[in-house]
Design an enzyme around this catalytic site. Structure first.
Site, short mmCIF file in Angstrom:
data_model
loop_
_atom_site.label_atom_id
_atom_site.label_comp_id
_atom_site.label_asym_id
_atom_site.label_seq_id
_atom_site.Cartn_x
_atom_site.Cartn_y
_atom_site.Cartn_z
CG ASP A 289 -2.20 0.85 0.87
OD1 ASP A 289 -2.15 1.65 -0.09
OD2 ASP A 289 -3.21 0.75 1.58
C1 BGC Z 1 -4.95 3.30 -0.04
C2 BGC Z 1 -5.08 2.29 -1.17
C3 BGC Z 1 -4.93 2.98 -2.48
C4 BGC Z 1 -3.57 3.65 -2.52
C5 BGC Z 1 -3.25 4.33 -3.82
C6 BGC Z 1 -3.70 4.13 -0.18
O1 BGC Z 1 -3.69 5.20 0.71
O2 BGC Z 1 -4.97 2.61 1.19
O3 BGC Z 1 -6.31 1.62 -1.06
O4 BGC Z 1 -5.06 2.07 -3.53
O5 BGC Z 1 -3.54 4.64 -1.49
O6 BGC Z 1 -3.98 5.47 -4.00
#
Ligand code: BGC
Length: 757
Positions: A289
Site C-alpha cells: 500500500d
Molecule cells: C490506499 C489504497 C490505495 C492507494 C493508492 C492508499 O492510501 O490505502 O487503497 O489504492 O492509497 O492510491
C-alpha cells in the site's frame, strides 16, 4: 467427529475455478524467461518499483525521490509501474520514455484507484453491495474498466474486499460490508467485471484484491490502527473474499497498512508467503500500500528503511508503492546476501506475467487511443449503466401507511436539507477522475417530474468553510439561521422530502468517526421540521451505517440512498415516485448506538445469551441499550409485500456425497410488481469451534407480479457447511444444523437437518 477432509481446502478455494488451467501459459513463461535473462539486477529491481504521477493523492510524498529523479529512473528502466498518471496524452508520455529510452523498453503498468467508476461514477461500493445484484455489480465494474482503460489506465486498485463490522471505520464505504459470503460473491462480480473475459482486450483492466489482510478490523474503527484477530476470524471471516478473488483470477493483491497480530502486513511472511503464495498458490503479484513499506519503521518493526525493504522483499511484497525503498536498497541487500536473487526473480516474473497478460508487450500504447477516450468517457451508455446500478442500490428502511411512492400530480412538496441540491456529495469519496459537482442532485431528479410543485430550503450547512479532498472537513456547524426558513417552507406542504446524511468526503480513507449520528445540526433541523409537518420522507445519503433511532421512531418513510454517483438524483426520484420499486437489502448492520459497535448478525453465541429472568443481570447485555440492531443485515423493504411459506427439506439427513434441497413458496401479497432477495442462512449447532448463530450461505433475486407465487429452491451440500475448523483445515463436521429462509438475517423460518457420515 468424522471430518470430511475429502472435500478439501483445495476444493473450497479452487473448486469452481479455472485458475489452475489458466495460471501458467507456457508461451508467456518462455518469453518471461528470455526477457529475464537479459535483465540486470537493477532492471529487475526497477520492475518492483512504482512511482506516483507527481501528485500527492492519499499520503505525504517521501522526501527522497523528487520528480526529476523519477524521470531519470524511468529512462534507466528503474520503474515498473506508475499510479495516478491518467489521460491518453499523459500515459503515452511516460510510456514513451520507458519504451523508447530505457535499455529493454519494458512497458509500464499504469495503476489508478478506479473504485466506483472513472469519470462516470457508480454508487459507492457499499451501496452497490446493497443491491445484492451480481449482474449489475459486474456491469458497473466493466463500465468503470471501459472508461479507465480509455484514459490509458490498465490496472485498478480495486476491489477492496476487506470485511468490516465497524461502521466507525471510514472505509466501510469502499467495501461489501460485514459478511464473508456476500463479500466473496461481490469480489468475484467486481473482478470479472474489471478483467472481463480477455485481459488483453483494450477495454479491460487488471484488478487488485485489497488490503491483505485484516485492515477492516482496525481497533475502534480508527483507520490505520492495530489489528489483532484470532485464527478463526482470520480464516472464516477475513480470508474468504480474498480466496474468492483468486478463484476469479484476480491479477494482483495489495497488502495493508495495519499490523496483523504484531507484524505489519507489508512485512508479513505468514500472510504473503505462507498463505497467499503458499497455501493458495497465487501466481499474481503483491503491491504494497502507499508508503506502507516505509511505515514499518514507524510501526517499530524495522529499524530503518533498508531493514524495511529487506523485510518486505523477504515477506513477499513484490512492488513498492511510493516508499522509494526497493529502488534504493534492494540491489545492495542482494549483494549482501540478505535477500536472495530467487526472491527477486520470483517477484519480477509475477509482475512481467501480468504485463504480458494485459498485452502490453504486444503494444505498450494499446490503452492510448484518443478517439476511444473521447467516445467512451462519460458516454450516455455508461450513465445508463450507472443509473441502473444506482436504482438497485437504494434500500427502503421504513414506509408507514404507504407514504411512498409519492403521487406524481397535484402535490406541494418541500425539499429540505443540506444534501437536497448537493451535486458533489453523491459522487462519494473515491472519485478522483469525476468532475466536481457533476452528480444529478435530488432536486434536479425530482424536477424532472413536472406534476408537483417543489419548494427547496437547505436548512443547515453540512460543513463549515471550504470542502477539500485531502484535508479534514469541519462538521461543527453552528449556524441555525436557516432552520426557521426551512420550518416555514415545510408548513402546510403535502409532503416534506428531507435529504440528510454525510458529506461525500466524510467517509473513505482516514475518515473514521467516533459518532454515527447525523452530523452537525441536521438532527435539530429534522426535529424542527417534524414539529410542523409529520409527513416526512427522509432520504439518507451516507457512506456508512448511521444511528437514526429518533428518525426510525418518528419519521414515516426512510430511504437509504447512500452516495449513488453521477446519476444519484435520477435514481432517487424514480424510487420516490415508484418508477423503480426498491429492492436493496442492507449489507451491513445499522446499530442503535455507536456503543454497540462492532455489531454484526453472524456473531458467536456466548455462554449467557438470554435473560435468565428474576431481574438477574448476569447475562450478555447492556444496562442502557438493547442488544439488537436498529436494522439488521439483509433487511430492506419493497413497495409490495412478500410472504414466505411451506418451507420443506427433501430430506433431514445429508451424507458426505449427498445434497439436500430446501424449497419454499414466495408470494407477492402486495399491490406492486417487485423483486425480493431471498436469503438462506445456516447454523451449525455444535462444532469443534463455536460457530455463528447464523451464516449466509446463498441468496437469489426473485421477481414477482402482484398475487404471484413462486416455488424457490436452494441446494445444500457438505461443502456449504465447511469452515476452518479446530484442525486448521477447511472441513464440514457431522452433526445437527438449522437452515433459515427469509428476507433478512432476522428470519425465524427454519428447519433442521443432520450431516452424517
Ligand atoms: C490506499 C489504497 C490505495 C492507494 C493508492 C492508499 O492510501 O490505502 O487503497 O489504492 O492509497 O492510491
Amino acid at each position: 467427529m468424522k471430518k470430511y477432509i475429502l472435500i478439501t481446502f483445495c476444493l473450497f478455494v479452487f473448486g469452481h475455478s479455472n485458475y489452475a488451467q489458466t495460471k501458467l501459459d507456457v508461451v508467456v513463461e518462455k518469453k518471461i524467461d528470455s526477457l529475464m535473462e537479459l535483465m540486470t539486477l537493477e532492471e529487475k529491481v526497477g520492475q518492483m518499483n512504482q512511482y506516483n504521477g507527481f501528485w500527492n493523492v492519499t499520503g505525504p510524498i517521501p522526501e527522497e525521490g523528487d520528480a526529476s529523479n523519477k524521470f531519470e529512473h524511468l529512462k534507466n528502466g528503474w520503474v515498473g509501474s506508475m499510479l495516478n498518471v491518467t489521460g491518453v496524452e499523459e500515459v503515452r508520455k511516460v510510456q514513451k520514455i520507458v519504451v523508447e529510452e530505457s535499455r529493454l523498453g519494458i512497458p509500464l503498468i499504469i495503476g489508478y484507484d478506479v473504485i466506483h467508476g472513472y469519470r462516470t461514477q457508480s454508487p459507492i461500493p457499499l451501496a452497490e453491495s446493497a443491491s445484492w445484484d451480481m449482474y449489475a455489480i459486474k456491469a458497473s465494474a466493466a463500465m468503470a474498466a471501459d472508461e479507465a482503460s480509455a484514459a490509458g489506465i490498465n490496472w485498478t486498485f480495486a476491489p477492496m474486499v476487506d470485511i468490516s463490522r465497524d461502521a466507525r471505520w471510514g472505509r466501510v464505504m469502499e467495501g461489501a460490508g460485514e459478511d464473508p459470503y456476500l463479500g466473496s460473491q461481490i469480489a468475484k462480480a467486481r473482478i470479472t467485471g474489471f478483467q472481463g473475459e480477455d485481459l488483453s482486450a483494450p477495454n479491460t483492466i487488471a484488478a487488485t484484491a485489497k488490503h491483505f489482510a485484516g485492515y477492516g478490523f482496525s481497533e475502534a474503527g480508527r483507520d490505520y490502527n492495530t489489528v489483532d484477530v484470532g485464527t478463526s476470524t482470520l480464516y472464516n471471516t477475513i480470508f474468504p473474499p480474498f480466496m474468492a478473488a483468486i478463484e476469479a483470477d484476480v491479477k494482483t493483491f495489495m497488502n495493508s497498512f495495519n499490523v496483523l497480530n504484531g507484524i505489519p502486513a507489508t512485512g508479513n511472511s505468514f500472510l504473503q508467503r505462507e498463505v497467499l503464495k503458499g497455501e493458495w498458490d497465487y501466481q499474481g503479484f503483491v503491491v504494497s500500500d502507499w508508503g506502507s513499506m516505509a511505515e514499518m519503521v514507524a510501526h517499530g518493526y524495522s529499524k530503518d528503511g533498508k531493514a524495511a525493504a529487506e523485510s518486505a522483499a523477504n515477506a513477499g511484497s513484490d512492488m513498492d508503492m511510493e516508499s522509494y525503498l526497493y529502488v534504493k536498497h534492494l540491489k545492495i541487500l542482494v549483494d549482501e546476501g540478505k535477500v536472495s536473487v530467487d526472491k527477486i526473480d520470483d517477484a519480477v516474473r509475477r509482475i512481467l506475467r501480468v504485463k504480458y497478460e494485459l498485452g502490453l508487450f504486444d503494444n505498450p500504447y494499446k490503452y492510448c487511443n484518443e478517439e476511444r477516450e473521447k467516445e467512451v468517457i462519460g458516454s450516455v451508455k455508461n450513465k445508463a449503466i450507472a443509473l441502473d446500478m444506482a436504482e438497485k442500490s437504494i434500500v427502503l428502511l421504513k414506509n408507514e401507511n404507504q407514504l411512498l411512492p409519492l403521487k406524481k400530480k397535484g402535490m406541494n412538496i418541500a425539499v429540505i436539507g443540506p444534501l437536497a441540491a448537493d451535486k458533489n456529495s453523491p459522487l462519494g469519496g473515491w472519485r478522483l477522475a469525476a468532475e466536481d459537482n457533476s452528480a444529478v442532485s435530488v432536486m434536479e431528479g425530482l424536477k424532472k417530474y413536472k406534476g408537483n410543485k417543489l419548494h427547496h430550503e437547505k436548512g443547515v450547512e453540512l460543513v463549515k468553510g471550504k470542502e477539500a479532498f485531502v484535508f479534514e472537513i469541519d462538521i461543527n456547524t453552528t449556524d441555525r439561521t436557516g432552520i426557521a426558513e426551512a420550518v416555514e417552507v415545510a408548513k402546510n406542504k403535502d409532503v416534506v422530502v428531507m435529504v440528510l446524511g454525510e458529506h461525500g468526503f466524510q467517509s473513505g480513507e482516514g475518515r473514521s468517526r467516533a459518532s454515527l449520528d447525523l452530523p452537525g445540526l441536521q438532527q435539530e433541523l429534522l426535529e424542527a421540521v417534524y414539529a410542523v409537518n409529520k409527513n416526512i420522507v427522509l432520504v439518507l445519503m451516507n457512506g456508512r451505517p448511521l444511528t437514526i433511532n429518533w428518525a426510525d421512531e418518528n419519521i414515516p418513510a426512510i430511504v437509504e440512498a447512500w452516495q449513488l454517483g453521477s446519476t444519484s438524483g435520477d435514481a432517487i426520484a424514480k424510487v420516490l415516485y415508484g418508477d423503480y420499486n426498491p429492492s436493496g437489502k442492507l449489507p451491513m448492520t445499522f446499530p442503535r448506538n455507536v456503543g454497540q459497535v462492532p455489531l454484526y448478525y453472524n456473531y458467536l453465541s456466548t455462554g449467557r445469551p438470554t435473560y435468565p429472568g428474576d431481574d438477574l443481570v448476569f447475562w450478555t447485555h447492556y444496562t442502557d441499550e438493547v442488544n439488537t440492531p436498529l436494522y439488521e443485515f439483509g433487511y430492506g423493504l419493497s413497495y409490495t409485500e412478500f410472504t414466505y411459506d411451506n418451507l420443506k427439506l427433501n430430506t433431514n439427513s445429508l451424507n458426505k456425497t449427498g445434497e439436500l434441497k430446501v424449497s419454499f413458496d414466495l408470494s407477492n401479497t402486495g399491490k406492486y410488481e417487485g423483486k425480493e432477495v431471498v436469503q438462506l442462512y445456516i447454523q451449525d449447532l455444535f462444532a469443534s469451534i463455536t460457530r455463528p448463530v447464523k451464516e449466509l450461505k446463498d441468496f437469489r433475486m426473485i421477481s414477482l407480479k402482484p398475487g404471484e407465487t413462486k416455488n424457490v429452491s436452494f441446494v445444500i451440500t457438505p461443502m456449504t457447511l465447511e469452515f476452518y475448523s479446530a484442525n486448521n483445515i477447511w472441513e464440514s463436521e457431522t452433526g445437527d444444523f438449522k437452515v433459515f429462509i427469509g428476507g433478512s438475517s432476522n428470519t425465524q423460518l427454519a428447519s433442521d437437518f443432520t450431516l452424517k457420515d
